[in-house]
Design a protein around this motif. Structure first.
Motif, PDB file in Angstrom:
ATOM      1  N   ASN A 101      42.900  50.532  40.223  1.00  0.00           N
ATOM      2  CA  ASN A 101      42.489  51.256  41.421  1.00  0.00           C
ATOM      3  C   ASN A 101      42.502  50.383  42.677  1.00  0.00           C
ATOM      4  O   ASN A 101      42.178  50.842  43.760  1.00  0.00           O
ATOM      5  CB  ASN A 101      41.104  51.893  41.226  1.00  0.00           C
ATOM      6  N   ARG A 102      42.882  49.116  42.542  1.00  0.00           N
ATOM      7  CA  ARG A 102      43.179  48.259  43.685  1.00  0.00           C
ATOM      8  C   ARG A 102      44.172  47.196  43.236  1.00  0.00           C
ATOM      9  O   ARG A 102      44.400  47.018  42.032  1.00  0.00           O
ATOM     10  CB  ARG A 102      41.917  47.643  44.269  1.00  0.00           C
ATOM     11  N   ALA A 103      44.771  46.523  44.191  1.00  0.00           N
ATOM     12  CA  ALA A 103      45.830  45.569  43.862  1.00  0.00           C
ATOM     13  C   ALA A 103      45.300  44.390  43.042  1.00  0.00           C
ATOM     14  O   ALA A 103      44.337  43.723  43.431  1.00  0.00           O
ATOM     15  CB  ALA A 103      46.473  45.061  45.145  1.00  0.00           C
ATOM     16  N   VAL A 104      45.936  44.163  41.896  1.00  0.00           N
ATOM     17  CA  VAL A 104      45.602  43.033  41.018  1.00  0.00           C
ATOM     18  C   VAL A 104      46.887  42.529  40.381  1.00  0.00           C
ATOM     19  O   VAL A 104      47.909  43.224  40.366  1.00  0.00           O
ATOM     20  CB  VAL A 104      44.615  43.441  39.897  1.00  0.00           C
ATOM     21  N   SER A 105      46.848  41.328  39.838  1.00  0.00           N
ATOM     22  CA  SER A 105      48.048  40.769  39.209  1.00  0.00           C
ATOM     23  C   SER A 105      48.442  41.567  37.967  1.00  0.00           C
ATOM     24  O   SER A 105      49.617  41.737  37.672  1.00  0.00           O
ATOM     25  CB  SER A 105      47.821  39.305  38.839  1.00  0.00           C
ATOM     26  N   GLY A 106      47.442  42.041  37.209  1.00  0.00           N
ATOM     27  CA  GLY A 106      47.726  42.813  36.003  1.00  0.00           C
ATOM     28  C   GLY A 106      47.696  42.007  34.727  1.00  0.00           C
ATOM     29  O   GLY A 106      47.878  42.555  33.643  1.00  0.00           O
ATOM     30  N   GLU A 107      47.437  40.717  34.821  1.00  0.00           N
ATOM     31  CA  GLU A 107      47.469  39.867  33.628  1.00  0.00           C
ATOM     32  C   GLU A 107      46.375  40.208  32.625  1.00  0.00           C
ATOM     33  O   GLU A 107      46.537  39.977  31.427  1.00  0.00           O
ATOM     34  CB  GLU A 107      47.365  38.400  34.036  1.00  0.00           C
ATOM     35  N   SER A 108      45.259  40.723  33.114  1.00  0.00           N
ATOM     36  CA  SER A 108      44.141  40.993  32.201  1.00  0.00           C
ATOM     37  C   SER A 108      44.270  42.347  31.495  1.00  0.00           C
ATOM     38  O   SER A 108      43.461  42.671  30.636  1.00  0.00           O
ATOM     39  CB  SER A 108      42.812  40.937  32.955  1.00  0.00           C
ATOM     40  N   ALA A 109      45.293  43.136  31.859  1.00  0.00           N
ATOM     41  CA  ALA A 109      45.409  44.480  31.281  1.00  0.00           C
ATOM     42  C   ALA A 109      45.557  44.452  29.763  1.00  0.00           C
ATOM     43  O   ALA A 109      45.076  45.353  29.067  1.00  0.00           O
ATOM     44  CB  ALA A 109      46.590  45.216  31.904  1.00  0.00           C
ATOM     45  N   LEU A 110      46.225  43.425  29.257  1.00  0.00           N
ATOM     46  CA  LEU A 110      46.428  43.351  27.810  1.00  0.00           C
ATOM     47  C   LEU A 110      45.115  43.176  27.054  1.00  0.00           C
ATOM     48  O   LEU A 110      45.044  43.487  25.868  1.00  0.00           O
ATOM     49  CB  LEU A 110      47.387  42.210  27.463  1.00  0.00           C
ATOM     50  N   THR A 111      44.093  42.692  27.734  1.00  0.00           N
ATOM     51  CA  THR A 111      42.787  42.572  27.091  1.00  0.00           C
ATOM     52  C   THR A 111      42.331  43.923  26.555  1.00  0.00           C
ATOM     53  O   THR A 111      41.812  44.022  25.440  1.00  0.00           O
ATOM     54  CB  THR A 111      41.732  42.043  28.086  1.00  0.00           C
ATOM     55  N   GLY A 112      42.529  44.963  27.352  1.00  0.00           N
ATOM     56  CA  GLY A 112      42.148  46.305  26.931  1.00  0.00           C
ATOM     57  C   GLY A 112      42.925  46.786  25.720  1.00  0.00           C
ATOM     58  O   GLY A 112      42.378  47.448  24.834  1.00  0.00           O
ATOM     59  N   VAL A 113      44.211  46.432  25.666  1.00  0.00           N
ATOM     60  CA  VAL A 113      45.040  46.800  24.514  1.00  0.00           C
ATOM     61  C   VAL A 113      44.509  46.137  23.256  1.00  0.00           C
ATOM     62  O   VAL A 113      44.324  46.781  22.211  1.00  0.00           O
ATOM     63  CB  VAL A 113      46.503  46.386  24.754  1.00  0.00           C
ATOM     64  N   TYR A 114      44.237  44.838  23.359  1.00  0.00           N
ATOM     65  CA  TYR A 114      43.754  44.105  22.192  1.00  0.00           C
ATOM     66  C   TYR A 114      42.373  44.600  21.743  1.00  0.00           C
ATOM     67  O   TYR A 114      42.100  44.697  20.546  1.00  0.00           O
ATOM     68  CB  TYR A 114      43.690  42.604  22.497  1.00  0.00           C
ATOM     69  N   LYS A 115      41.528  44.949  22.708  1.00  0.00           N
ATOM     70  CA  LYS A 115      40.190  45.447  22.344  1.00  0.00           C
ATOM     71  C   LYS A 115      40.297  46.790  21.635  1.00  0.00           C
ATOM     72  O   LYS A 115      39.560  47.052  20.670  1.00  0.00           O
ATOM     73  CB  LYS A 115      39.318  45.568  23.585  1.00  0.00           C
ATOM     74  N   ALA A 116      41.207  47.639  22.091  1.00  0.00           N
ATOM     75  CA  ALA A 116      41.378  48.948  21.447  1.00  0.00           C
ATOM     76  C   ALA A 116      41.826  48.775  20.004  1.00  0.00           C
ATOM     77  O   ALA A 116      41.323  49.450  19.099  1.00  0.00           O
ATOM     78  CB  ALA A 116      42.396  49.778  22.225  1.00  0.00           C
ATOM     79  N   LEU A 117      42.771  47.886  19.760  1.00  0.00           N
ATOM     80  CA  LEU A 117      43.233  47.670  18.397  1.00  0.00           C
ATOM     81  C   LEU A 117      42.134  47.107  17.518  1.00  0.00           C
ATOM     82  O   LEU A 117      42.003  47.480  16.348  1.00  0.00           O
ATOM     83  CB  LEU A 117      44.470  46.768  18.379  1.00  0.00           C
ATOM     84  N   ALA A 118      41.338  46.195  18.079  1.00  0.00           N
ATOM     85  CA  ALA A 118      40.211  45.647  17.312  1.00  0.00           C
ATOM     86  C   ALA A 118      39.216  46.745  16.954  1.00  0.00           C
ATOM     87  O   ALA A 118      38.720  46.809  15.820  1.00  0.00           O
ATOM     88  CB  ALA A 118      39.528  44.545  18.114  1.00  0.00           C
ATOM     89  N   GLN A 119      38.952  47.635  17.909  1.00  0.00           N
ATOM     90  CA  GLN A 119      38.051  48.770  17.663  1.00  0.00           C
ATOM     91  C   GLN A 119      38.607  49.679  16.578  1.00  0.00           C
ATOM     92  O   GLN A 119      37.861  50.294  15.808  1.00  0.00           O
ATOM     93  CB  GLN A 119      37.849  49.549  18.963  1.00  0.00           C
ATOM     94  N   ASP A 120      39.922  49.771  16.507  1.00  0.00           N
ATOM     95  CA  ASP A 120      40.591  50.628  15.531  1.00  0.00           C
ATOM     96  C   ASP A 120      40.646  49.991  14.139  1.00  0.00           C
ATOM     97  O   ASP A 120      41.163  50.588  13.202  1.00  0.00           O
ATOM     98  CB  ASP A 120      42.012  50.931  16.018  1.00  0.00           C
ATOM     99  N   GLY A 121      40.155  48.760  14.043  1.00  0.00           N
ATOM    100  CA  GLY A 121      40.126  48.091  12.748  1.00  0.00           C
ATOM    101  C   GLY A 121      41.304  47.180  12.484  1.00  0.00           C
ATOM    102  O   GLY A 121      41.505  46.718  11.352  1.00  0.00           O
ATOM    103  N   ILE A 122      42.099  46.901  13.523  1.00  0.00           N
ATOM    104  CA  ILE A 122      43.267  46.036  13.372  1.00  0.00           C
ATOM    105  C   ILE A 122      42.890  44.627  13.797  1.00  0.00           C
ATOM    106  O   ILE A 122      42.392  44.405  14.904  1.00  0.00           O
ATOM    107  CB  ILE A 122      44.444  46.558  14.216  1.00  0.00           C
ATOM    108  N   ASP A 123      43.125  43.667  12.926  1.00  0.00           N
ATOM    109  CA  ASP A 123      42.725  42.288  13.176  1.00  0.00           C
ATOM    110  C   ASP A 123      43.859  41.537  13.866  1.00  0.00           C
ATOM    111  O   ASP A 123      44.866  41.197  13.243  1.00  0.00           O
ATOM    112  CB  ASP A 123      42.366  41.604  11.848  1.00  0.00           C
TER     113      ASP A 123
END
Length: 327
Positions: free
Chosen positions: A146-168
Protein backbone atom coordinates in the motif's frame (compact mmCIF):
# COMPACT_ATOMS: atom_id res chain seq x y z
CA UNK A 1 -21.83 -71.13 -30.18
CA UNK A 2 -21.32 -71.43 -26.41
CA UNK A 3 -17.51 -71.55 -26.79
CA UNK A 4 -17.65 -68.52 -29.10
CA UNK A 5 -19.49 -66.52 -26.42
CA UNK A 6 -16.98 -67.58 -23.76
CA UNK A 7 -14.06 -66.54 -26.00
CA UNK A 8 -15.64 -63.15 -26.70
CA UNK A 9 -16.36 -62.70 -22.99
CA UNK A 10 -12.75 -63.55 -22.11
CA UNK A 11 -11.44 -60.99 -24.59
CA UNK A 12 -13.82 -58.32 -23.28
CA UNK A 13 -12.88 -59.01 -19.65
CA UNK A 14 -9.19 -58.68 -20.57
CA UNK A 15 -9.90 -55.43 -22.37
CA UNK A 16 -11.89 -54.10 -19.42
CA UNK A 17 -9.08 -55.01 -17.04
CA UNK A 18 -6.60 -53.14 -19.19
CA UNK A 19 -8.83 -50.09 -19.47
CA UNK A 20 -9.55 -50.21 -15.74
CA UNK A 21 -5.83 -50.15 -15.03
CA UNK A 22 -5.36 -47.17 -17.31
CA UNK A 23 -8.14 -45.22 -15.63
CA UNK A 24 -6.81 -46.13 -12.19
CA UNK A 25 -3.39 -44.79 -13.19
CA UNK A 26 -5.01 -41.65 -14.55
CA UNK A 27 -6.94 -41.16 -11.33
CA UNK A 28 -3.78 -41.66 -9.27
CA UNK A 29 -1.92 -39.12 -11.40
CA UNK A 30 -4.70 -36.55 -11.07
CA UNK A 31 -4.68 -36.86 -7.28
CA UNK A 32 -1.00 -35.96 -6.88
CA UNK A 33 -0.46 -34.16 -3.60
CA UNK A 34 -0.17 -30.40 -3.89
CA UNK A 35 2.41 -28.37 -2.01
CA UNK A 36 -0.25 -26.25 -0.32
CA UNK A 37 -3.58 -27.41 1.09
CA UNK A 38 -5.22 -24.03 1.73
CA UNK A 39 -5.09 -20.48 0.40
CA UNK A 40 -3.64 -17.73 2.59
CA UNK A 41 -3.42 -13.96 2.72
CA UNK A 42 -0.48 -12.65 4.73
CA UNK A 43 -0.40 -8.96 5.64
CA UNK A 44 2.80 -7.17 6.47
CA UNK A 45 2.80 -6.23 10.15
CA UNK A 46 3.35 -2.60 9.18
CA UNK A 47 0.03 -2.31 7.33
CA UNK A 48 -2.85 -0.58 9.09
CA UNK A 49 -6.19 -2.21 9.79
CA UNK A 50 -7.83 0.33 7.48
CA UNK A 51 -5.51 -0.55 4.57
CA UNK A 52 -6.00 -4.29 4.86
CA UNK A 53 -9.53 -4.33 3.48
CA UNK A 54 -8.33 -2.71 0.26
CA UNK A 55 -5.19 -4.89 0.16
CA UNK A 56 -7.40 -7.98 0.29
CA UNK A 57 -9.35 -6.71 -2.72
CA UNK A 58 -6.15 -6.02 -4.67
CA UNK A 59 -4.83 -9.48 -3.90
CA UNK A 60 -8.12 -11.07 -4.98
CA UNK A 61 -8.64 -12.97 -1.74
CA UNK A 62 -11.97 -13.90 -0.21
CA UNK A 63 -13.32 -15.44 2.99
CA UNK A 64 -11.84 -18.84 2.09
CA UNK A 65 -8.30 -17.45 2.51
CA UNK A 66 -6.77 -17.97 5.93
CA UNK A 67 -5.35 -14.74 7.38
CA UNK A 68 -1.85 -14.33 8.81
CA UNK A 69 0.53 -11.45 9.63
CA UNK A 70 4.23 -11.41 8.70
CA UNK A 71 6.33 -9.87 11.46
CA UNK A 72 9.93 -8.80 11.90
CA UNK A 73 10.48 -11.98 13.90
CA UNK A 74 9.28 -14.00 10.90
CA UNK A 75 11.69 -12.07 8.67
CA UNK A 76 14.54 -13.00 10.99
CA UNK A 77 13.46 -16.64 10.99
CA UNK A 78 13.03 -17.15 7.27
CA UNK A 79 15.19 -14.51 5.60
CA UNK A 80 17.88 -13.03 7.80
CA UNK A 81 18.69 -16.03 10.02
CA UNK A 82 18.40 -13.82 13.10
CA UNK A 83 20.82 -11.14 11.93
CA UNK A 84 18.39 -8.37 10.93
CA UNK A 85 17.25 -5.30 12.86
CA UNK A 86 14.04 -5.08 10.81
CA UNK A 87 11.01 -3.84 12.76
CA UNK A 88 7.33 -4.72 12.42
CA UNK A 89 6.68 -1.25 11.04
CA UNK A 90 9.00 -1.99 8.11
CA UNK A 91 7.00 -5.08 7.09
CA UNK A 92 4.75 -3.54 4.42
CA UNK A 93 4.53 -6.02 1.53
CA UNK A 94 1.50 -8.31 1.62
CA UNK A 95 0.93 -11.55 -0.28
CA UNK A 96 -1.77 -14.02 -1.19
CA UNK A 97 -0.73 -17.57 -1.93
CA UNK A 98 -2.93 -20.32 -3.36
CA UNK A 99 -2.35 -23.92 -4.44
CA UNK A 100 -1.57 -24.55 -8.10
CA UNK A 101 -1.90 -27.74 -10.09
CA UNK A 102 0.79 -30.39 -9.51
CA UNK A 103 3.67 -29.65 -11.87
CA UNK A 104 2.71 -26.01 -12.34
CA UNK A 105 5.79 -24.66 -10.56
CA UNK A 106 5.69 -21.15 -9.10
CA UNK A 107 3.86 -18.27 -10.77
CA UNK A 108 3.80 -14.73 -9.42
CA UNK A 109 1.69 -11.65 -10.06
CA UNK A 110 2.60 -8.21 -8.75
CA UNK A 111 -0.54 -6.11 -8.47
CA UNK A 112 -0.82 -2.31 -8.49
CA UNK A 113 -2.27 -0.62 -5.41
CA UNK A 114 -4.50 2.34 -6.29
CA UNK A 115 -2.92 2.42 -9.72
CA UNK A 116 0.67 2.38 -8.45
CA UNK A 117 3.23 -0.42 -8.60
CA UNK A 118 4.63 -0.08 -5.09
CA UNK A 119 7.00 -3.05 -5.36
CA UNK A 120 9.97 -1.06 -6.60
CA UNK A 121 12.93 -3.46 -6.64
CA UNK A 122 11.75 -7.04 -7.21
CA UNK A 123 10.23 -8.56 -10.34
CA UNK A 124 7.65 -11.33 -10.57
CA UNK A 125 10.28 -13.57 -12.17
CA UNK A 126 12.69 -13.02 -9.27
CA UNK A 127 10.01 -13.88 -6.72
CA UNK A 128 9.12 -17.06 -8.61
CA UNK A 129 12.62 -18.49 -8.98
CA UNK A 130 13.73 -17.46 -5.50
CA UNK A 131 10.65 -19.08 -3.94
CA UNK A 132 11.39 -22.25 -5.91
CA UNK A 133 15.00 -22.26 -4.69
CA UNK A 134 13.69 -22.00 -1.14
CA UNK A 135 11.58 -25.14 -1.60
CA UNK A 136 8.24 -23.64 -2.59
CA UNK A 137 6.49 -25.10 -5.64
CA UNK A 138 3.13 -25.52 -7.40
CA UNK A 139 1.66 -22.27 -6.10
CA UNK A 140 0.44 -18.92 -7.38
CA UNK A 141 1.64 -15.92 -5.40
CA UNK A 142 0.19 -12.40 -5.65
CA UNK A 143 2.15 -9.49 -4.16
CA UNK A 144 1.20 -5.87 -3.43
CA UNK A 145 2.00 -3.03 -1.06
CA UNK A 146 0.00 0.00 0.00
CA UNK A 147 3.07 2.25 -0.26
CA UNK A 148 6.37 2.11 -2.12
CA UNK A 149 8.75 -0.54 -0.76
CA UNK A 150 11.58 -2.62 -2.19
CA UNK A 151 9.52 -5.82 -1.87
CA UNK A 152 12.30 -7.99 -0.46
CA UNK A 153 10.34 -8.90 2.66
CA UNK A 154 7.31 -10.17 0.70
CA UNK A 155 8.66 -13.71 0.62
CA UNK A 156 8.46 -13.78 4.40
CA UNK A 157 4.69 -14.00 4.07
CA UNK A 158 4.97 -16.88 1.60
CA UNK A 159 7.23 -18.84 3.92
CA UNK A 160 5.00 -18.16 6.93
CA UNK A 161 1.93 -19.40 5.05
CA UNK A 162 3.66 -22.65 4.13
CA UNK A 163 4.81 -23.13 7.72
CA UNK A 164 1.23 -22.57 8.90
CA UNK A 165 0.11 -25.17 6.36
CA UNK A 166 2.43 -27.73 7.94
CA UNK A 167 5.24 -27.54 5.38
CA UNK A 168 8.71 -27.47 6.90
CA UNK A 169 10.94 -25.02 5.04
CA UNK A 170 14.60 -25.12 5.99
CA UNK A 171 15.79 -21.67 7.14
CA UNK A 172 19.14 -22.22 5.43
CA UNK A 173 17.31 -22.74 2.13
CA UNK A 174 15.15 -19.65 2.55
CA UNK A 175 18.10 -17.47 3.57
CA UNK A 176 20.20 -18.69 0.63
CA UNK A 177 17.31 -18.10 -1.76
CA UNK A 178 16.98 -14.54 -0.50
CA UNK A 179 20.68 -14.05 -1.25
CA UNK A 180 19.78 -14.77 -4.86
CA UNK A 181 17.11 -12.10 -4.72
CA UNK A 182 19.74 -9.54 -3.69
CA UNK A 183 22.37 -10.87 -6.10
CA UNK A 184 20.18 -10.57 -9.19
CA UNK A 185 18.92 -7.04 -8.43
CA UNK A 186 21.91 -5.10 -9.90
CA UNK A 187 21.74 -6.93 -13.24
CA UNK A 188 17.98 -6.46 -13.52
CA UNK A 189 18.20 -2.80 -12.55
CA UNK A 190 20.90 -2.23 -15.18
CA UNK A 191 18.60 -3.75 -17.81
CA UNK A 192 15.32 -2.19 -16.67
CA UNK A 193 14.49 -1.07 -20.21
CA UNK A 194 14.45 -4.69 -21.42
CA UNK A 195 11.17 -6.27 -20.25
CA UNK A 196 12.35 -9.76 -21.22
CA UNK A 197 15.60 -9.60 -19.25
CA UNK A 198 14.33 -10.65 -15.77
CA UNK A 199 12.71 -13.81 -17.15
CA UNK A 200 15.79 -14.76 -19.16
CA UNK A 201 18.13 -14.08 -16.24
CA UNK A 202 16.10 -16.10 -13.76
CA UNK A 203 15.77 -18.95 -16.28
CA UNK A 204 19.57 -18.98 -16.59
CA UNK A 205 19.90 -19.01 -12.80
CA UNK A 206 17.36 -21.83 -12.56
CA UNK A 207 19.18 -23.92 -15.17
CA UNK A 208 22.53 -23.56 -13.38
CA UNK A 209 20.93 -24.45 -10.03
CA UNK A 210 19.40 -27.52 -11.67
CA UNK A 211 22.77 -28.64 -13.07
CA UNK A 212 24.49 -28.07 -9.73
CA UNK A 213 21.83 -30.16 -7.96
CA UNK A 214 22.16 -32.94 -10.55
CA UNK A 215 25.95 -33.09 -10.23
CA UNK A 216 25.80 -33.07 -6.44
CA UNK A 217 23.23 -35.85 -6.34
CA UNK A 218 25.25 -37.88 -8.82
CA UNK A 219 28.19 -37.82 -6.42
CA UNK A 220 30.39 -35.47 -8.43
CA UNK A 221 32.77 -33.02 -6.78
CA UNK A 222 31.15 -29.74 -5.84
CA UNK A 223 31.69 -26.98 -8.36
CA UNK A 224 34.14 -24.20 -7.56
CA UNK A 225 33.13 -20.56 -7.80
CA UNK A 226 34.98 -20.36 -11.13
CA UNK A 227 33.15 -23.45 -12.38
CA UNK A 228 29.86 -21.80 -11.49
CA UNK A 229 30.80 -18.56 -13.21
CA UNK A 230 31.58 -20.53 -16.37
CA UNK A 231 28.28 -22.40 -16.12
CA UNK A 232 26.38 -19.16 -15.59
CA UNK A 233 28.05 -17.45 -18.55
CA UNK A 234 27.08 -20.39 -20.75
CA UNK A 235 23.49 -20.24 -19.49
CA UNK A 236 23.34 -16.48 -20.07
CA UNK A 237 24.64 -16.96 -23.59
CA UNK A 238 21.90 -19.52 -24.31
CA UNK A 239 19.34 -16.98 -23.13
CA UNK A 240 20.91 -14.31 -25.35
CA UNK A 241 21.76 -11.92 -22.51
CA UNK A 242 25.45 -12.59 -21.84
CA UNK A 243 26.49 -9.26 -23.38
CA UNK A 244 23.94 -7.48 -21.17
CA UNK A 245 25.37 -8.90 -17.95
CA UNK A 246 28.65 -7.58 -16.57
CA UNK A 247 31.38 -9.70 -15.02
CA UNK A 248 30.69 -8.12 -11.61
CA UNK A 249 27.01 -9.04 -11.88
CA UNK A 250 27.91 -12.59 -12.91
CA UNK A 251 30.27 -12.81 -9.95
CA UNK A 252 27.57 -11.75 -7.47
CA UNK A 253 25.07 -14.25 -8.82
CA UNK A 254 27.70 -17.00 -8.89
CA UNK A 255 28.38 -16.53 -5.17
CA UNK A 256 24.67 -16.98 -4.47
CA UNK A 257 24.64 -20.12 -6.63
CA UNK A 258 27.69 -21.42 -4.78
CA UNK A 259 25.83 -21.00 -1.49
CA UNK A 260 22.78 -22.69 -3.02
CA UNK A 261 24.98 -25.66 -3.91
CA UNK A 262 25.87 -26.02 -0.23
CA UNK A 263 22.30 -25.61 1.03
CA UNK A 264 20.10 -28.66 1.76
CA UNK A 265 17.72 -27.91 -1.14
CA UNK A 266 20.37 -28.88 -3.69
CA UNK A 267 20.27 -32.43 -2.33
CA UNK A 268 16.53 -32.75 -2.90
CA UNK A 269 15.64 -35.25 -5.64
CA UNK A 270 12.37 -33.47 -6.40
CA UNK A 271 14.01 -30.06 -6.79
CA UNK A 272 15.30 -30.86 -10.29
CA UNK A 273 11.82 -31.55 -11.70
CA UNK A 274 10.19 -28.75 -9.75
CA UNK A 275 12.67 -26.08 -10.83
CA UNK A 276 12.18 -27.12 -14.46
CA UNK A 277 8.51 -26.16 -14.20
CA UNK A 278 9.36 -22.73 -12.81
CA UNK A 279 12.09 -22.19 -15.42
CA UNK A 280 9.42 -22.74 -18.06
CA UNK A 281 7.20 -20.20 -16.29
CA UNK A 282 9.79 -17.42 -16.13
CA UNK A 283 11.87 -17.74 -19.29
CA UNK A 284 9.34 -16.27 -21.71
CA UNK A 285 7.41 -14.09 -19.27
CA UNK A 286 7.54 -10.30 -19.20
CA UNK A 287 6.05 -7.77 -16.84
CA UNK A 288 4.32 -8.28 -13.52
CA UNK A 289 1.65 -10.84 -14.42
CA UNK A 290 3.03 -14.34 -14.87
CA UNK A 291 -0.25 -16.12 -14.19
CA UNK A 292 -2.76 -14.90 -16.75
CA UNK A 293 -6.31 -16.09 -17.37
CA UNK A 294 -5.29 -18.68 -19.96
CA UNK A 295 -3.12 -20.47 -17.39
CA UNK A 296 -6.15 -21.32 -15.28
CA UNK A 297 -7.71 -23.14 -18.25
CA UNK A 298 -5.15 -25.93 -18.27
CA UNK A 299 -6.53 -27.92 -15.35
CA UNK A 300 -10.10 -27.42 -16.58
CA UNK A 301 -9.16 -28.76 -19.99
CA UNK A 302 -7.48 -31.76 -18.43
CA UNK A 303 -10.53 -32.51 -16.30
CA UNK A 304 -12.79 -32.17 -19.32
CA UNK A 305 -10.66 -34.67 -21.23
CA UNK A 306 -10.82 -37.13 -18.34
CA UNK A 307 -14.60 -36.67 -18.04
CA UNK A 308 -15.01 -37.28 -21.77
CA UNK A 309 -12.92 -40.43 -21.51
CA UNK A 310 -14.94 -41.65 -18.54
CA UNK A 311 -18.13 -40.89 -20.46
CA UNK A 312 -16.94 -43.00 -23.37
CA UNK A 313 -15.98 -45.77 -20.97
CA UNK A 314 -19.46 -45.76 -19.39
CA UNK A 315 -21.12 -45.90 -22.80
CA UNK A 316 -18.85 -48.78 -23.73
CA UNK A 317 -19.90 -50.74 -20.64
CA UNK A 318 -23.58 -50.11 -21.37
CA UNK A 319 -23.04 -51.25 -24.94
CA UNK A 320 -21.48 -54.48 -23.68
CA UNK A 321 -24.37 -55.08 -21.31
CA UNK A 322 -26.80 -54.60 -24.17
CA UNK A 323 -24.77 -56.86 -26.43
CA UNK A 324 -24.86 -59.78 -24.00
CA UNK A 325 -28.45 -59.14 -23.13
CA UNK A 326 -29.29 -59.80 -26.74
CA UNK A 327 -27.40 -63.12 -26.97
Amino acid sequence: MKWKKITILTLIVSLLASLSGSFSALAAESSTTKTLNSAYIVYGAGTSTEARENIAKVLGSDSSFKTLTATAADYNTYIAKGSSETTDAAMISSVAIAPGDPGSGVKVNIKDYNGENNITSVTAQQYAMVAQMAGVTDVTIVVTANRAVSGESALTGVYKALAQDGIDLNSENTATANEMLSATKPAIEANKDDASYPGKLMAAVGNVSKDLAKDKQNGQELATKQDIQDMLNTALEKQGIKDQTTSDQVSQISVALYNFQNAPISSSKTYINNVTNTINNVKNSTGDLMNKAKDWANSAQAKEAVDQAKGWFTRFIEWLKGLFGQQ
